[in-house]
Design an enzyme around this catalytic site. Structure first.
Site, PDB file in Angstrom:
ATOM      1  N   HIS A 181       0.838  -1.207   0.000  1.00  0.00           N
ATOM      2  CA  HIS A 181       0.000   0.000   0.000  1.00  0.00           C
ATOM      3  C   HIS A 181       0.877   1.262   0.000  1.00  0.00           C
ATOM      4  CE1 HIS A 181      -3.008  -2.668   2.376  1.00  0.00           C
ATOM      5  NE2 HIS A 181      -3.468  -2.575   1.153  1.00  0.00           N
TER       6      HIS A 181
ATOM      7  N   LYS B 271     -18.081  -6.270   7.063  1.00  0.00           N
ATOM      8  CA  LYS B 271     -16.815  -7.001   7.223  1.00  0.00           C
ATOM      9  C   LYS B 271     -16.442  -7.026   8.704  1.00  0.00           C
ATOM     10  CE  LYS B 271     -14.463  -6.357   2.776  1.00  0.00           C
ATOM     11  NZ  LYS B 271     -13.204  -5.896   2.160  1.00  0.00           N
TER      12      LYS B 271
ATOM     13  N   ARG C  67      -1.985  -6.140  -8.475  1.00  0.00           N
ATOM     14  CA  ARG C  67      -0.896  -7.066  -8.165  1.00  0.00           C
ATOM     15  C   ARG C  67      -0.734  -8.126  -9.234  1.00  0.00           C
ATOM     16  NH1 ARG C  67      -3.167  -7.783  -2.286  1.00  0.00           N
ATOM     17  NH2 ARG C  67      -4.930  -7.255  -3.578  1.00  0.00           N
TER      18      ARG C  67
ATOM     19  N   SER D 199      -2.811  -7.730   2.862  1.00  0.00           N
ATOM     20  CA  SER D 199      -3.095  -7.611   4.302  1.00  0.00           C
ATOM     21  C   SER D 199      -3.489  -8.963   4.870  1.00  0.00           C
ATOM     22  CB  SER D 199      -4.233  -6.615   4.539  1.00  0.00           C
ATOM     23  OG  SER D 199      -3.862  -5.339   4.114  1.00  0.00           O
TER      24      SER D 199
END
Ligand code: ADP
Length: 159
Positions: A17, A41, A90, A129
């Site tokens: 990040h 979440k 990514r 993460s």
């Protein structure tokens, strides 16, 4: 003057990040890191903790600020006069999802906003993460992946 937002969960912030934040801070006049407060979440860190960690990790960039937001990203952008979304890519596995979101955001915003994708630095291509949380939960040292103070917070959380 172009304001960009880099939205995400950042649970917690990683060097991946921070690489995207650093690079976007030299591309745009102002970069707002938007921490999504999504009650559906169940994050490891509260939104306040995630914001606090990001503020500490980005303090060297004077055109970067950190906020939390709820609800639809494009509504928040309209209210705050932000025209660009920054996302990191990514791998090809990110692409399908990101393309769909970017195209629907463009449509729903009546073509007033754009999404800019920055490809990850090779050094961080594998990093997420969730991988960091997984390793930290087994007591593995994650200081190669996150700033030292974030690694400490993870260690305390899983102790
Ligand atoms: P989200 O839940 O929205 O995916 P994340 O915090 O996981 O939020 O990621 C926020 C953004 O950062 C996304 O655009 C994601 O692709 C990007 N990102 C995450 N990890 C990396 C990394 N290692 N390198 C580059 N970009 C990354």
């Amino acid at each position: 003057m172009t304001k960009a937002i880099y939205p995400g969960s950042f649970d917690p912030v990683t060097y991946g990040h921070l690489d995207i934040i650093k690079r976007s801070s030299s591309m745009f006049d102002e970069v707002i890191v938007g921490v999504l407060n999504n009650s559906a979440k169940h994050p490891l860190f509260s939104v306040e903790e995630r914001v606090e960690m990001l503020i500490e990790a980005t303090k060297e960039y004077n055109n970067v600020s950190v906020i939390c937001f709820e609800g639809l990203l494009i509504d928040f952008m309209k209210q705050n006069d932000i025209s660009v979304i920054v996302r990191g890519l990514r791998a090809i596995t990110d692409f399908d999802y990101e393309l769909q979101i970017a195209q629907s955001n463009r449509k729903v915003s009546k073509e007033t906003i754009d999404t800019v994708f920055l490809t990850t630095s090779i050094d961080y291509a594998y990093l997420s993460s969730s991988i960091v949380r997984e390793y930290a939960s087994y007591g593995t040292d994650v200081s190669d992946f996150v700033p030292e103070f974030v690694a400490k917070k993870l260690e305390n959380r899983f102790r």
